[in-house]
Design a protein around this motif. Sequence first.
Motif, mmCIF file in Angstrom:
data_model
loop_
_atom_site.group_PDB
_atom_site.id
_atom_site.type_symbol
_atom_site.label_atom_id
_atom_site.label_comp_id
_atom_site.label_asym_id
_atom_site.label_seq_id
_atom_site.Cartn_x
_atom_site.Cartn_y
_atom_site.Cartn_z
ATOM 1 N N ASP A 43 -8.964 10.878 -48.386
ATOM 2 C CA ASP A 43 -10.138 10.234 -48.985
ATOM 3 C C ASP A 43 -11.338 10.121 -48.044
ATOM 4 O O ASP A 43 -12.458 9.914 -48.514
ATOM 5 N N THR A 45 -12.690 12.293 -45.594
ATOM 6 C CA THR A 45 -13.510 13.389 -45.094
ATOM 7 C C THR A 45 -13.135 14.697 -45.778
ATOM 8 O O THR A 45 -12.132 14.779 -46.469
ATOM 9 N N HIS A 46 -13.954 15.699 -45.527
ATOM 10 C CA HIS A 46 -13.621 17.045 -45.971
ATOM 11 C C HIS A 46 -12.675 17.641 -44.947
ATOM 12 O O HIS A 46 -12.978 17.671 -43.761
ATOM 13 N N LEU A 47 -11.542 18.116 -45.416
ATOM 14 C CA LEU A 47 -10.535 18.664 -44.520
ATOM 15 C C LEU A 47 -10.572 20.183 -44.547
ATOM 16 O O LEU A 47 -10.935 20.782 -45.554
ATOM 17 N N THR A 48 -10.182 20.766 -43.429
ATOM 18 C CA THR A 48 -10.050 22.216 -43.386
ATOM 19 C C THR A 48 -8.818 22.618 -44.182
ATOM 20 O O THR A 48 -7.967 21.778 -44.510
ATOM 21 N N ASN A 49 -8.714 23.889 -44.458
ATOM 22 C CA ASN A 49 -7.564 24.395 -45.192
ATOM 23 C C ASN A 49 -6.267 24.084 -44.444
ATOM 24 O O ASN A 49 -5.275 23.665 -45.045
ATOM 25 N N LEU A 52 -5.447 20.384 -44.807
ATOM 26 C CA LEU A 52 -4.933 20.109 -46.150
ATOM 27 C C LEU A 52 -3.484 20.556 -46.291
ATOM 28 O O LEU A 52 -2.659 19.843 -46.883
#
Length: 83
Positions: A43, A45-49, A52
């Motif tokens: 929830d 931050t934007h995560l890298t592949n 994830l």
Amino acid sequence: MNTFIDEGIAHIARVMRPALYGDLGGSYLPSAYWRQRLYQILDTTHLTNAQLRTVDSLLLELDEFDLCTRLPASQQPQLQRVQ
């Protein structure tokens, strides 16, 4: 890439298993706690592949742990998801 997030994920991956399986006294942190920590990471931050995939792998591990150690619903700890 956010190394703080990487360090948090790595910490959970390192500590989660021993905390779930515990010692002779059993688990000392329930799967609900670890699930909440992982959801917080998802929830915030934007995560890298790769991040994830690692979080997903840890969540799947929690699912498997829960299936193998299922407690009656009345005895399962209830933690609130932080938003």
